[in-house]
Structure formats: C-alpha cells, structure tokens
Design a protein around this motif. Structure first.
Motif, short mmCIF file in Angstrom:
data_model
loop_
_atom_site.label_atom_id
_atom_site.label_comp_id
_atom_site.label_asym_id
_atom_site.label_seq_id
_atom_site.Cartn_x
_atom_site.Cartn_y
_atom_site.Cartn_z
N ARG A 127 0.83 -1.20 0.00
CA ARG A 127 0.00 0.00 0.00
C ARG A 127 0.87 1.26 0.00
NH1 ARG A 127 -3.23 -3.28 3.99
NH2 ARG A 127 -5.32 -3.61 3.10
N ARG A 128 1.89 1.28 0.86
CA ARG A 128 2.78 2.46 0.93
C ARG A 128 3.50 2.67 -0.40
NH1 ARG A 128 4.74 -0.13 5.73
NH2 ARG A 128 3.47 0.47 7.52
N LEU A 129 3.95 1.56 -1.00
CA LEU A 129 4.66 1.64 -2.27
C LEU A 129 3.79 2.24 -3.36
CD1 LEU A 129 7.37 0.84 -3.66
CD2 LEU A 129 6.27 -1.35 -4.25
N MET A 130 2.49 2.01 -3.28
CA MET A 130 1.58 2.48 -4.33
C MET A 130 1.11 3.90 -4.14
SD MET A 130 1.25 0.17 -6.63
CE MET A 130 2.97 -0.29 -6.37
N VAL A 131 1.27 4.48 -2.96
CA VAL A 131 0.74 5.82 -2.70
C VAL A 131 1.23 6.84 -3.72
CG1 VAL A 131 0.77 7.76 -1.07
CG2 VAL A 131 0.29 5.45 -0.25
N PRO A 132 2.51 6.87 -4.11
CA PRO A 132 2.95 7.88 -5.09
C PRO A 132 2.27 7.77 -6.45
CG PRO A 132 4.84 6.94 -3.94
CD PRO A 132 3.66 6.10 -3.59
N PHE A 133 1.70 6.61 -6.77
CA PHE A 133 1.09 6.42 -8.08
C PHE A 133 -0.37 6.91 -8.11
CE2 PHE A 133 4.53 3.35 -7.88
CZ PHE A 133 5.17 3.57 -9.09
N TYR A 134 -0.89 7.32 -6.95
CA TYR A 134 -2.29 7.74 -6.88
C TYR A 134 -2.40 9.21 -6.51
CZ TYR A 134 -3.86 2.91 -7.28
OH TYR A 134 -4.11 1.64 -7.74
N ASP A 135 -3.41 9.86 -7.07
CA ASP A 135 -3.70 11.25 -6.73
C ASP A 135 -4.54 11.36 -5.48
OD1 ASP A 135 -2.60 12.60 -9.25
OD2 ASP A 135 -4.00 11.12 -10.10
N CYS A 136 -5.28 10.30 -5.16
CA CYS A 136 -6.13 10.31 -3.97
C CYS A 136 -6.25 8.88 -3.45
CB CYS A 136 -7.52 10.87 -4.29
SG CYS A 136 -8.65 10.88 -2.88
N CYS A 137 -6.10 8.73 -2.13
CA CYS A 137 -6.32 7.45 -1.45
C CYS A 137 -7.36 7.70 -0.36
CB CYS A 137 -5.03 6.91 -0.85
SG CYS A 137 -3.74 6.52 -2.05
N TYR A 138 -8.63 7.51 -0.71
CA TYR A 138 -9.70 7.84 0.23
C TYR A 138 -10.12 6.60 1.03
CZ TYR A 138 -13.11 5.50 -2.79
OH TYR A 138 -13.80 4.56 -3.49
N ALA A 139 -10.93 6.83 2.04
CA ALA A 139 -11.51 5.75 2.84
C ALA A 139 -12.98 6.02 3.04
CB ALA A 139 -10.80 5.65 4.19
#
Length: 391
Positions: free
Chosen positions: A134-146
């Motif tokens: 999950r941490r590795l993927m954060v830079p590839f996303y503009d938004c990580c919502y919940a």
C-alpha cells in the motif's frame, strides 16, 4: 455522442456485495453528462448482478486473473487502458491497489484508490507485506480515500497517505427503497420460511470469513438455549465461499429448521422489512452499507465494535455494540430486543432518522462526483489541457 470523460472502475470481481452495490448506485445516479463509466474486473463478473446497472453504455471487461502473482494481468490492463483512454482509474481496496503503475504507464491522468474495508486474514491492518505494498503504491495515486473515519485515520497513520491525498467518503443509502414496513404489511419475500409470530434476527452480506457468521450462529444458538420459549429465527442472506459450511454448521447445531440461508437475493429491501433486528458480526468493516440499509428500514442493529460500525451505530440509541467474536455478548444484545419490542422500535426509528440526516444517497453521489471534478480540474491545469482531463 457522449464525450464526457470516462472513469474506469477496477475491482476484483463484480458480484453481489456492499462495495459493488454502492458502485452500481453511483454509476446509475451520476449525471450522464458528467462522466461515462466502464468496469474492469480483475477476475470476472456475475451476470445476474451486472443487470443491476441501468445506465446505458457501461461496458464490463474481465481480465480473468488467476490466483497469486499474475504479471500478465498488469500488461492486459495496460493494453485495455491504452485502448479505452479513460480520464480516471478508480481502483478499489488492496486487491486492485497494485495496478496504479499500469495506469500511470498508460497515461491515465487521474488515479484513485478507495479503502472500503480489510480482508478477513488481516482485520486490523497489521500485515507488513500488505501495508508495504500500500505504501509503495501511494505515489502512483492522486487520492487514497476511505469510507470511514477510522479507515482514513489508519491510512494516514499506518500507510502514510499525505493529507492532500486523503479523503473520507461515507456510504449512502436509498431511503426511498429501504424503508420500514407498514404495520399491517403482509407481503413476504419469495420462499420466506417464517411465520408472522416469529422474532426474526437477520443479516445481509457476503458469507465470508471477515463477516464471522460463525459467531452469529453461535450467539443465536446460545440465545435459543437461554430463552426456549421465544419463537426465535435467524436469516443469513448472501452468497459467498463459506455459504455451504455455514449451512452445515447450522445443521450441526440442530438449527436447520430455525435458520434460513437462501444465498444471494435481489429483494433485499423486502427481506429487511420482514426482520425485527439486524446483526453485524464482522471482525473488520469500513462503513457498513448493509447496516445503513437496515437502519433506513427501521431496524435496530446489533453490531461489533470494529472499523466503521461504531461510526454508524450509535450505541444505546440506534442499536447495541458488542465486542467481536463474542457470542455471549451478542446473544445478550439480541435478548434485550427480543424481550422489549418497544426498545427495538425506538432504536429502529432513531436509526432511520440518522440515515436520513447523515447518509443520503444524494450526498454520497455528490461527494464522489466532487472528488472526480476536483482531481480532473487539478490535472487539467497541471497538464495544460483545455477541454477534458482525459487529454
């Protein structure tokens, strides 16, 4: 021809479930002039569920991913995204989070990942391998919502999602479709096995480990032992990998005539109007859409104190909260309602009011559209585009 920007929704499988039902609701309700939609299933889809999509022109693609590592799925998705040229890739949960890089390589301008809950084998989000991904993927996303405040806080604290990429988007409920039954209502769902005199506890959702139906069955069996004079019945509605084992467990407890496990249903609103109490025995949850549907239907909710359930169920006001995996506590909560119809009615009415004020379907759709709009506008300016965020 509709030239609105295209959103590709990437999910593991399109089938009966809370996440999938709300996805379909958003697609059906979002203005067609705002966005077009397509669904990409990493595995495949259930045609019966897919028919719930009423919006014209929504294509469904299946990548037929096999269990385990599947590099070919990344390539297949990249090729499909190059063909579809979406403005937005919206992936859902851990099962789809790893495909952010494929979307970036396919030049998808806006990339979003939603956290709608956790897997049964990691209910508290402590799996180091999963969290590292999950941490590795954060830079590839503009938004990580919940979809719950608890999950959003976990995203920030554990996954280290920066504040500018973080949002909380609550689930919404169709309070016109899900409403209390009339006092003299006699309409029963097809195949309904119970009599009007029965006190029916029920739940709706995928029959899988994270929902912990084994605890629900154990609590029901315990309640029957404590109060043999009460006409108690239990309905567990939904399909899933553990359906047959739950049927076998009910039989082993001698409850086969008192427990109904019909599998997936398309008449959930009518089922809910024939229950007296709704149960949620989950060991992990985001914002529980099924509990909100039950509350909109005027039912008190007995739920576990995990994830987003305490955000939805106000303990002692709209329902009763109990520890997870505790059949005794759950049985005691059921007993309070079975012994006091007035308390059940009061909590059920308060639950519907809570849904009407905080969890409307209109508010949910507007929140998601607002997220798409703001991210697209930002990427338009960044890329110097002038007509759409897909350019």
């Amino acid at each position: 021809m509709n030239d609105a920007p295209l959103i590709v929704h990437l999910i593991y499988r399109l089938d009966f479930g809370g996440l999938e039902s709300l996805l379909v609701e958003r697609i059906n309700r979002m203005p067609a002039s705002a966005y077009r939609h397509a669904i990409v299933c990493l595995t495949d889809s259930n045609p019966a569920f897919a028919r719930k999509i009423t919006r014209a022109g929504v294509a469904i693609h299946a990548l037929h991913k096999q269990p385990g590592q599947s590099p070919g799925t990344h390539v297949a998705l990249w090729r499909l995204l190059r063909e579809l040229r979406p403005a937005v890739l919206h992936s859902y949960n851990l099962s789809a989070v790893e495909y952010g890089p494929a979307a970036l390589l396919a030049s998808v301008p806006v990339r979003i990942n939603g956290a709608h809950g956790r897997d049964h084998d990691d209910p508290h989000g402590t799996n180091r391998k999963h969290n590292a991904l999950r941490r590795l993927m954060v830079p590839f996303y503009d938004c990580c919502y919940a979809n719950s405040a608890a999950m959003e806080q976990w995203n920030r604290d554990v996954i280290r999602v920066p504040p500018y990429k973080s949002r909380m988007l609550a689930n919404g409920i169709d309070a016109e479709r899900f409403h209390p039954g009339l006092p003299d209502e006699t309409v029963r769902p097809d195949g309904w096995p119970f009599d009007p005199a029965h006190f029916v506890i029920g739940t709706v959702g995928r029959v899988q480990a994270v929902k912990d139906h084994a605890t629900l069955l154990a609590a029901f069996a315990l309640l029957r032992e404590r109060r043999p004079e009460l006409p108690l019945r239990l309905a567990i509605v939904g399909d899933g990998p553990l359906l047959e084992s739950m049927r076998a467990k009910a039989a082993s407890l001698g409850l086969q005539d008192a427990v109904w496990l019909p599998g997936a249903r398309t008449d959930i609103a009518q089922v809910l109007r024939n229950l007296h109490v709704f149960a949620m025995s989950s060991i992990a949850e985001g914002t529980p859409g099924s509990a909100l549907e039950a509350m909109a239907s005027g039912l008190p909710v007995v739920g576990t104190r995990v994830g987003g359930i305490p955000e939805v169920v106000d303990d002692g006001v709209t329902g009763l909260l109990v520890p997870p995996s505790d059949p005794g506590a759950m049985a005691a909560a059921f007993e309070r309602y079975a012994g006091s119809p007035e308390l059940a009615a009061r909590h059920g009415a308060a639950g519907r009011e809570r849904v009407l004020h905080k969890y409307s379907m209109t508010a949910m759709v507007a929140a998601y559209q607002g997220m798409y709009d703001s991210l697209c506008e930002r990427k338009i300016k960044t890329r110097g585009a002038v007509t759409s965020c897909a350019e």
